[in-house]
Scaffold this motif. Structure first.
Motif, PDB file in Angstrom:
ATOM      1  N   MET A  68       0.836  -1.205   0.000  1.00  0.00           N
ATOM      2  CA  MET A  68       0.000   0.000   0.000  1.00  0.00           C
ATOM      3  C   MET A  68       0.869   1.253   0.000  1.00  0.00           C
ATOM      4  O   MET A  68       0.627   2.198  -0.773  1.00  0.00           O
ATOM      5  CB  MET A  68      -0.931   0.003   1.206  1.00  0.00           C
ATOM      6  N   GLU A  88      -7.923   1.399  -1.180  1.00  0.00           N
ATOM      7  CA  GLU A  88      -7.720   0.172  -1.959  1.00  0.00           C
ATOM      8  C   GLU A  88      -8.823   0.000  -2.991  1.00  0.00           C
ATOM      9  O   GLU A  88      -8.575  -0.349  -4.147  1.00  0.00           O
ATOM     10  CB  GLU A  88      -7.657  -1.040  -1.030  1.00  0.00           C
ATOM     11  N   ARG A  91      -5.776  -5.615   6.548  1.00  0.00           N
ATOM     12  CA  ARG A  91      -6.522  -4.436   6.106  1.00  0.00           C
ATOM     13  C   ARG A  91      -7.101  -3.684   7.301  1.00  0.00           C
ATOM     14  O   ARG A  91      -7.110  -2.451   7.329  1.00  0.00           O
ATOM     15  CB  ARG A  91      -7.613  -4.848   5.124  1.00  0.00           C
TER      16      ARG A  91
END
Length: 328
Positions: free
Chosen positions: A20, A74, A222
């Protein structure tokens, strides 16, 4: 997109945070702009405007209760890679957008005076996108609370949207342990008595103590990634609902089940989590059945096995199937 492309697109759990930071955020930084607009004077709506390299459409992304645009980075990345510009506002009372609470400075409280405000703000940003890119079709994606708002918006202005995707939509919240009729009557009573900005029972200010096991996510990497962001930014620390907010969920539910289903005209997909605890699965199913009564509407309920409320925060196997259905 074919399955192989989707498989390669989904960010793996191993090394998630590093990917990320090193790949996804730089990709987004080159394509996103942070903007503000005002539908009402002095009430600033924050939104992200993210532009795809080879756009085939636009996605308006409507987030859920206590969420922000940063929780959906995302998802924005996948839409961009799929060929969609993304416009994502933060709803009133959330993140960097305007808030309605009295001068308490309580950033934990989510309060709204009328659910229609959410709908009107979302439509306002949708029109901005349509004006800027009039040649592109607009898809509306809504999660949880944002799904209920999105469904109302698609019903109110059916000509704007070409497709409606609802992920674990809040057609009605789960009021357990109280039965729904009692829960909304209590909320209405408090509002009439002037307590609309008071915390609902069991709600409390943000303390950073939420645990993965108790969350709406089925992907620990996440969950932890966004929790870290949330801990560092006070504007992301919404954590409690007001009686006013809950009363407006009743009015939203009434509007969806009595009127909105008759007015939606675009193809609609509703994704339902198997292990749902935050919203009513029964109300989702009622809503889809009503849509399917209309012969000219392409509406389907898609049950996602193994998922929790935040379907977009699942393991990679579930995400591959989920995004295959959305982007294809």
């Amino acid at each position: 997109m074919d399955r192989r492309t989707i498989h390669n697109l989904i960010i793996p759990a191993e090394g998630y945070a590093e990917i990320m930071e090193s790949a996804v955020l730089p990709y987004l930084a080159e394509r996103k702009t942070e903007k503000y607009c005002e539908r009402e004077q002095g009430k600033k709506i924050f939104y992200l405007r993210c532009l795809a390299d080879q756009p085939q459409g636009i996605v308006i992304l409507s987030h859920g209760y206590t969420e922000t645009a940063d929780k959906h980075l995302e998802n924005i990345y996948y839409f961009l890679r799929g060929g969609y510009h993304v416009f994502m506002p933060e709803h009133c009372g959330h993140g960097r957008s305007y808030r309605l609470c009295s001068d308490t400075g309580d950033l934990s409280l989510v309060h709204i005076d009328d659910y229609q405000r959410y709908v009107d703000d979302l439509l306002f940003v949708s029109r901005l996108a349509a004006q800027e890119f009039p040649e592109l079709p607009i898809c509306l994606y809504g999660h949880s609370m944002g799904g209920g708002i999105a469904a109302c918006a698609a019903a109110q202005e059916p000509r704007i949207y070409s497709r409606l995707i609802l992920s674990s939509p809040m057609i009605r919240p789960n009021s357990a342990p109280l039965p729904w009729p009692l829960a909304y009557l209590v909320a209405k009573t408090f509002c009439i008595a002037g307590g609309e900005e008071h915390y609902l029972p069991g709600n409390h200010p943000y303390d950073g103590m939420e645990q993965y096991a108790d969350s709406a996510s089925a992907s620990e990497c996440r969950f932890l990634y966004y929790q870290d962001k949330r801990c560092k930014e006070p504007l992301f620390q919404m954590n409690a609902a007001s009686y006013g907010w809950f009363w407006q969920t009743y009015r939203l539910n009434h509007a969806l089940q009595k009127k909105a289903w008759r007015q939606i005209s675009c193809p609609t997909r509703i994704f339902q989590a198997e292990y749902e605890t935050y919203v009513s699965k029964r109300e989702q199913e009622r809503f889809v059945k009503k849509l399917c009564r209309r012969k000219n509407i392409d509406a389907k309920l898609i049950r996602v096995k193994g998922s929790k409320h935040e379907i977009f925060n699942s393991d990679n196997k579930i995400l591959e199937s989920y995004w295959q259905k959305i982007l294809s």
